[in-house]
Design a protein around this motif. Sequence first.
Motif, mmCIF file in Angstrom:
data_model
loop_
_atom_site.group_PDB
_atom_site.id
_atom_site.type_symbol
_atom_site.label_atom_id
_atom_site.label_comp_id
_atom_site.label_asym_id
_atom_site.label_seq_id
_atom_site.Cartn_x
_atom_site.Cartn_y
_atom_site.Cartn_z
ATOM 1 N N ASP A 145 -8.686 -4.097 8.805
ATOM 2 C CA ASP A 145 -9.447 -3.151 7.988
ATOM 3 C C ASP A 145 -10.604 -2.618 8.812
ATOM 4 O O ASP A 145 -11.590 -3.312 9.053
ATOM 5 C CB ASP A 145 -9.969 -3.846 6.725
ATOM 6 C CG ASP A 145 -10.564 -2.861 5.719
ATOM 7 O OD1 ASP A 145 -10.829 -1.699 6.108
ATOM 8 O OD2 ASP A 145 -10.760 -3.245 4.560
ATOM 9 N N ARG A 202 -12.498 0.029 8.097
ATOM 10 C CA ARG A 202 -13.416 0.887 7.350
ATOM 11 C C ARG A 202 -14.886 0.549 7.603
ATOM 12 O O ARG A 202 -15.722 1.446 7.673
ATOM 13 C CB ARG A 202 -13.111 0.803 5.858
ATOM 14 C CG ARG A 202 -11.831 1.486 5.451
ATOM 15 C CD ARG A 202 -11.523 1.282 3.977
ATOM 16 N NE ARG A 202 -11.244 -0.133 3.682
ATOM 17 C CZ ARG A 202 -10.960 -0.590 2.474
ATOM 18 N NH1 ARG A 202 -10.979 0.251 1.442
ATOM 19 N NH2 ARG A 202 -10.690 -1.862 2.283
ATOM 20 N N GLN A 238 -4.666 3.476 4.270
ATOM 21 C CA GLN A 238 -3.955 2.210 4.234
ATOM 22 C C GLN A 238 -2.455 2.443 4.416
ATOM 23 O O GLN A 238 -1.867 3.274 3.713
ATOM 24 C CB GLN A 238 -4.207 1.479 2.911
ATOM 25 C CG GLN A 238 -3.697 0.050 2.888
ATOM 26 C CD GLN A 238 -4.039 -0.644 1.581
ATOM 27 O OE1 GLN A 238 -3.981 -0.042 0.521
ATOM 28 N NE2 GLN A 238 -4.422 -1.918 1.662
ATOM 29 N N LEU A 278 -9.234 7.336 8.099
ATOM 30 C CA LEU A 278 -8.671 6.028 7.785
ATOM 31 C C LEU A 278 -7.889 6.053 6.485
ATOM 32 O O LEU A 278 -8.315 6.637 5.488
ATOM 33 C CB LEU A 278 -9.787 4.992 7.701
ATOM 34 C CG LEU A 278 -10.600 4.776 8.985
ATOM 35 C CD1 LEU A 278 -11.671 3.721 8.753
ATOM 36 C CD2 LEU A 278 -9.713 4.391 10.156
ATOM 37 N N SER A 283 -15.917 1.677 11.631
ATOM 38 C CA SER A 283 -15.527 2.940 12.264
ATOM 39 C C SER A 283 -16.651 3.581 13.047
ATOM 40 O O SER A 283 -16.413 4.435 13.885
ATOM 41 C CB SER A 283 -15.020 3.926 11.194
ATOM 42 O OG SER A 283 -16.018 4.181 10.233
ATOM 43 N N TRP A 301 -6.058 -0.700 7.406
ATOM 44 C CA TRP A 301 -6.728 0.603 7.307
ATOM 45 C C TRP A 301 -6.992 1.124 8.714
ATOM 46 O O TRP A 301 -7.866 0.629 9.423
ATOM 47 C CB TRP A 301 -8.042 0.451 6.543
ATOM 48 C CG TRP A 301 -7.858 0.249 5.071
ATOM 49 C CD1 TRP A 301 -7.588 -0.915 4.426
ATOM 50 C CD2 TRP A 301 -7.937 1.268 4.069
ATOM 51 N NE1 TRP A 301 -7.488 -0.709 3.074
ATOM 52 C CE2 TRP A 301 -7.705 0.625 2.820
ATOM 53 C CE3 TRP A 301 -8.183 2.644 4.082
ATOM 54 C CZ2 TRP A 301 -7.715 1.318 1.608
ATOM 55 C CZ3 TRP A 301 -8.193 3.332 2.885
ATOM 56 C CH2 TRP A 301 -7.961 2.680 1.666
#
Length: 362
Positions: A351, A353, A206, A204, A356, A239
């Motif tokens: 996002d 993160r 950005q 991951l 995951s 992300w």
Amino acid sequence: MLELREAVLAEWETRVRACLDKAKELSHPILIDTLPAFYDNIAQALTADYPRVDAGDGTTVAIEHGGERARITAYDHESLIREYQLFRWAIYDVLYREGVQLSRSELLTLEASIDNGIQAAVSGFVMAHTALRERFAAALTHDLRGPLGTVSAALELILMVNDPARIKTLAAKALDNVHRMDAMIHELLDTMAFHSGEQLALQLAQFDIREVILDIQVNSAGAGRPQVDFGDRAPIVGWWDRSALRRAIENLVSNAVKYGRAGCPITIQADEIHGRLQLSVHNEGNPIPPEEQESIFQMYRRSEKARHTRTNGWGIGLPYVRAVAESHAGSISVDSHAERGTTFTIDTPLDCRAYSGAPTVV
């Protein structure tokens, strides 16, 4: 037995949808498949003086059932066996509820019919999977031969020329095709791992998804290729795994090129909605039939139209897109209609993160 057929099938369907995850989303016609015919065969076998020893005597109905489960659903062999076991108990419970008693001879015939049906269905299931794997191996070999041939030709020319500039050009071409083969193999391995219950190993970072889409748009341009449209939109920063998401979008664009109507543009759209990315790829052309809209996301499966055309494919492109979307805690959906065209939509959090490691459906 024949009077109770619909009651038995209804009872069986309720139990199968409750017990088998892989059956819950199947439409009724796909789920019921050839079981009405199999049930009628059981009734015939239980009928005195009727020339049928058991439900599988002289018929391939159970083999075809197993073959269809392999080709159209996400069943494994355990799911196939389990649904026959549930069929057995649905028959017994409905007969008991209706006060129907079977003799010892009739019970043995019923048991033999179910047991032989399981054996025949598993045989058909294995044969169909073997054929699918052979077709996949043939497609894989065909697709790898192209870049491999280019690499071989470039290396042979390098051995024959002394011009450094020419050698550099040929080496770059060979390297580009090596990278292409490497990407194809990684896509295959990732998809197989995902469908074995493993998560994709995401890296991951950005970035603005527009950068990826614009790059794909540029690389898709060329003589004889459909135009890829992507409007001027605001930045959408999130992300994600850049490489995986890029490959997924490329697969959707490639799919649109293969099956879209000639001369019509392909449209990519990306929107930020409630903290999520909704990215779609649209093409005009013949729609995907409703009964095939789920199976095309399964390993080694292609639409009926694709199987009967000369369009090459492995049957792992869309499963890979699903693997990428679900590994990003998102999803991939399809909307297809003769008048609306076909739109595939990846929907993920901006996002990823924190998600995951989210569970995926295999």
